[in-house]
Design an enzyme around this catalytic site. Structure first.
Site, short mmCIF file in Angstrom:
data_model
loop_
_atom_site.label_atom_id
_atom_site.label_comp_id
_atom_site.label_asym_id
_atom_site.label_seq_id
_atom_site.Cartn_x
_atom_site.Cartn_y
_atom_site.Cartn_z
N TYR A 1 -1.38 8.96 5.94
CA TYR A 1 -1.96 7.61 6.07
C TYR A 1 -1.24 6.29 5.51
O TYR A 1 -0.17 6.67 4.90
CB TYR A 1 -3.39 7.71 5.33
CG TYR A 1 -3.53 8.22 4.02
CD1 TYR A 1 -2.45 8.15 3.27
CD2 TYR A 1 -4.83 8.35 3.60
CE1 TYR A 1 -2.67 8.61 1.80
CE2 TYR A 1 -5.12 8.78 2.14
CZ TYR A 1 -4.10 9.00 1.43
OH TYR A 1 -4.13 9.19 0.22
N GLU A 2 -1.58 5.34 5.75
CA GLU A 2 -0.78 3.95 5.39
C GLU A 2 0.57 3.95 6.01
O GLU A 2 1.51 3.51 5.28
CB GLU A 2 -0.82 3.87 4.03
CG GLU A 2 -2.31 3.22 3.40
CD GLU A 2 -2.36 2.70 2.03
OE1 GLU A 2 -1.46 1.97 2.04
OE2 GLU A 2 -3.29 2.88 1.34
N GLY A 3 0.85 4.43 7.45
CA GLY A 3 1.83 4.79 7.78
C GLY A 3 2.55 6.22 7.90
O GLY A 3 2.90 6.63 6.72
N GLY B 1 0.84 -1.12 0.08
CA GLY B 1 0.01 0.01 0.11
C GLY B 1 0.88 1.25 0.02
O GLY B 1 0.51 2.32 -0.60
#
Length: 380
Positions: free
Chosen positions: A362-364, A242
């Site tokens: 987002y996503e880390g 992702g």
């Protein structure tokens, strides 16, 4: 080293570029202003194969490589990051997760609809107290024999109200910590499953972001992904891919802002000449283009690593860390190049600047990417 793209890659990129200009650009400001989900555009993206690009053709996917996917992500993100994040979640997290780790029955029932855009997916990991600390899951899934009972709340879920299927990460055995976490496929409309209030966001306002509430939701045993305790590993493996998608989104946001600034500098005049002829502006464009080119190489390298079967944890993390910073820097400078007009919605760059920030979160978050990178560096 071969830095060229194949004819197929170029065709896919051009198709995404045409779609973005012809289908996403009209109405993008209005969708942002009114937080309107691009339902019609998402349906067309499904018809074009953009929602299941990397999935097995056996299940309706495109069977394409990751390089093709990031090319599409960049082109869509130049125009509308709200639309591209829908593509990212459906491809990188939901379809890839099911295609890679799902059972045959799960793929037949769910993946075949997700790849074509007939249905939309959501990935549910973050919680009020478990964003970056994904091990601290408060959502529970109690094993009842032939089913689990799901309770808890998930926050900041992309496609929160628009999705049909949700991949939910929950704690089954707290004593086992991260080894006691599982992943489940939950369908919208099941008893006890409630979609919370829509978030009023700074950027990607066309993407619907909601909290989700689970009150004694009964999840069949066959809807668990992988073996018991596989959920945390599933989430981390999925998020690694992702990150590449979000890095490509950040790259696209930066590229879109740069292209707008460059064209504007050729027509806006100050002190008797176009502003691109002033070194102050020309050097800004040079810096923007250089950083974007570096980011593109990093994004492509991470995609290539994934396609070659190499470990892409570090390259994906580095690509997201760097590209998201480039997106912030370039969009701020694009607004500056536009001057007062950059602060006005009709010139698009202020929206791109607002959209850029989320790519660092987002996503880390960027801080999590540095943890991933530093751990990779120190492993011997």
């Amino acid at each position: 080293m071969d830095f060229g793209l194949t004819e197929e890659h170029l065709m896919i990129r051009d198709a995404a570029r045409d779609f973005a200009k012809n289908e996403l650009l009209p109405g993008v400001i209005e969708r942002d202003t009114h937080q309107r989900f691009p339902a019609e555009q998402v349906k067309k993206m499904g018809e074009l194969g953009f929602l299941g690009m990397m999935a097995d053709p056996k299940y309706g996917g495109g069977g394409m490589d990751t390089v093709s996917y990031v090319l599409v992500m960049e082109e869509l993100s130049k125009i509308d990051a709200s639309a591209s994040v829908i593509v990212s979640v459906n491809n990188s997290l939901v379809c890839w997760g099911l295609d890679t780790f799902g059972t045959e029955a799960q793929k037949e029932k769910y993946l075949t609809k997700l790849t074509t855009g007939e249905s939309i997916g959501a990935f549910c990991l973050s919680e009020p107290e478990a964003g970056s600390d994904a091990t601290s899951q408060k959502t529970t899934a109690i094993d009842k024999g032939d089913h689990y009972v799901l309770n808890g709340t998930k926050n900041w879920i992309t496609n929160g109200n628009s999705a049909d299927y949700y991949l939910v990460i929950a704690q089954t055995d707290r004593e086992k910590k991260h080894r006691g976490i599982n992943a489940f496929i939950v369908e919208k409309g099941w008893d006890g499953f409630e979609v919370g209030v829509k978030e009023d966001k700074l950027g990607i306002r066309g993407s619907d972001t909601h909290s989700l509430i689970f009150n004694d939701v009964k999840v069949p045993k066959e809807n668990r992904i992988g073996e018991d305790g596989f959920g945390f590993k599933f989430a981390m493996k999925t998020l690694s891919g992702g990150r590449i998608g979000i890095a490509a989104q950040a790259l696209g946001i930066a590229s879109g802002a740069y292209e707008l600034a460059r064209e504007y500098s050729k027509v806006r005049k100050a002190f008797g000449t176009e502003i691109c002829n002033h070194q102050a502006i020309a050097f800004k464009l040079a810096d923007m283009h250089t950083s974007i080119t570096a980011a593109r190489h990093m994004v492509m390298k991470s995609a290539w690593d994934k396609d070659m079967g190499k470990n892409y944890d570090m390259s994906g993390a580095m690509a997201k860390l760097y590209a998201s910073q480039v997106a912030m820097d370039v969009t701020v400078e694009a607004v500056q190049v536009h001057g007062g007009n950059g602060y006005v919605k009709e010139y698009h760059v202020e929206r791109l600047m607002r959209d850029a920030k989320i790519t660092q979160i987002y996503e880390g978050t960027s801080e999590i990417q540095k943890i991933v990178i530093s751990r990779g560096l120190l492993q011997d």
